[in-house]
Write a protein that holds these residues in place. Structure first.
Motif, short mmCIF file in Angstrom:
data_model
loop_
_atom_site.label_atom_id
_atom_site.label_comp_id
_atom_site.label_asym_id
_atom_site.label_seq_id
_atom_site.Cartn_x
_atom_site.Cartn_y
_atom_site.Cartn_z
N ARG A 100 31.22 20.58 70.85
CA ARG A 100 32.63 19.65 70.89
C ARG A 100 32.39 18.44 71.26
NH1 ARG A 100 36.44 22.58 74.62
NH2 ARG A 100 37.76 20.47 74.57
N LYS A 103 30.21 16.63 68.60
CA LYS A 103 31.19 16.24 67.27
C LYS A 103 32.16 15.06 67.97
CE LYS A 103 30.88 17.85 63.86
NZ LYS A 103 29.86 17.55 62.77
N ALA A 104 32.38 15.26 68.89
CA ALA A 104 33.56 13.92 69.48
C ALA A 104 32.56 12.51 69.60
CB ALA A 104 33.95 14.31 71.08
N ARG A 107 32.50 11.55 66.10
CA ARG A 107 33.51 11.00 65.42
C ARG A 107 33.72 9.36 66.04
NH1 ARG A 107 38.79 14.30 66.78
NH2 ARG A 107 39.52 12.67 65.50
N HIS A 114 25.77 11.38 67.72
CA HIS A 114 25.74 13.02 67.92
C HIS A 114 24.38 13.35 68.44
CE1 HIS A 114 26.92 17.07 65.81
NE2 HIS A 114 25.70 17.05 66.81
N ALA A 155 38.94 12.38 71.82
CA ALA A 155 38.13 13.12 70.73
C ALA A 155 37.86 14.48 70.99
CB ALA A 155 37.16 12.30 70.12
N PHE A 156 37.47 14.60 72.33
CA PHE A 156 37.10 15.81 72.91
C PHE A 156 37.97 17.04 72.60
CE2 PHE A 156 36.11 18.79 76.51
CZ PHE A 156 34.64 19.24 76.12
N ASP A 158 40.59 16.98 70.92
CA ASP A 158 41.40 16.70 69.72
C ASP A 158 41.22 18.27 68.75
OD1 ASP A 158 42.55 16.41 67.12
OD2 ASP A 158 41.86 14.43 67.27
N THR A 161 38.36 17.90 66.10
CA THR A 161 36.91 18.09 66.56
C THR A 161 36.54 19.56 66.61
OG1 THR A 161 36.94 16.12 68.04
CG2 THR A 161 35.19 17.71 68.74
#
Length: 212
Positions: A100, A103-104, A107, A114, A155-156, A158, A161
């Motif tokens: 996660r 991917k955060a 984003r 990443h 974002a983490f 969300d 994600t």
């Protein structure tokens, strides 16, 4: 020279991914590689860890046996801290929390972020014996990389994600990826055989000849 796009499937808790990531970094500019980072979570929870490895003690000892083999094959064996992880006061971590985080970061700042997050979390895990299943450890990695703390935390957490992690898992199934690290050249469908840097370079040269 033609460029190659490579899907790189990896898990922060995978020691073999640690070896390959640094080698691919050293090849990326030389071969004009476009890396697309894909999370591949080997176990996503404590329950999955138990189902795969048994007791936490059994999990740690078995996995650290893999670390020992990986360290022998590593270009940077001094960065694989087996004794520190053996003495760590937490259960050996699953990879979902770190995925996660990767991917955060993606984003917020794309593929390069990443990769930077992946490498930072691997260093925390393999070199510093920190618990990458702990959200606070992942948040501290984001701060280390200079990412906006508030935006990263949002974002983490969300659900989008989490769905991005699952989308990578689905892509792995589509490409028949069952083990990692996996490096798949999009232009040719070739799956690179993991090995020393020069072996990887030879495979990339062969793929470039195919697309030239």
């Amino acid at each position: 020279m033609a460029s190659l796009t490579i899907d790189f499937f990896h898990d922060v808790v995978c020691c073999w991914c640690f070896n390959i990531s640094s080698r691919v970094r050293s090849l990326a500019d030389e071969f004009d590689l476009d890396l697309r980072h894909r999370t591949f979570v080997l176990q996503a929870s404590r329950a999955e860890m138990a189902a795969r490895w048994g007791t936490p003690r059994d999990a740690r000892e078995t996995i650290l046996g893999h670390w020992a083999a990986c360290r022998r094959a590593s270009d940077r064996p001094e960065r694989v801290a087996i004794d520190a992880m053996r003495a760590a006061p937490f259960e050996y971590p699953h990879g979902m929390t770190a995925a996660r985080g990767c991917k955060a970061a993606e984003r917020l700042a794309g593929q390069a972020a990443h990769w930077d997050m992946f490498d930072r979390l691997q260093q925390m895990h393999l070199g510093e014996a920190r618990n990458v299943a702990d959200a606070e450890v992942v948040l501290s990695a984001a701060r280390d990389l200079g990412l906006d703390a508030t935006a990263f935390a949002e974002a983490f957490d969300d659900p989008v994600t989490v769905r991005a992690v699952e989308a990578d898992r689905q892509r792995a199934r589509t490409l028949h990826v069952r083990s990692i690290p996996a490096l798949i050249v999009r232009e040719t469908g070739t799956r690179l055989v993991n090995g020393p840097r020069e072996d990887l370079a030879a495979q990339l040269r062969a793929d470039l000849r195919l697309v030239a």
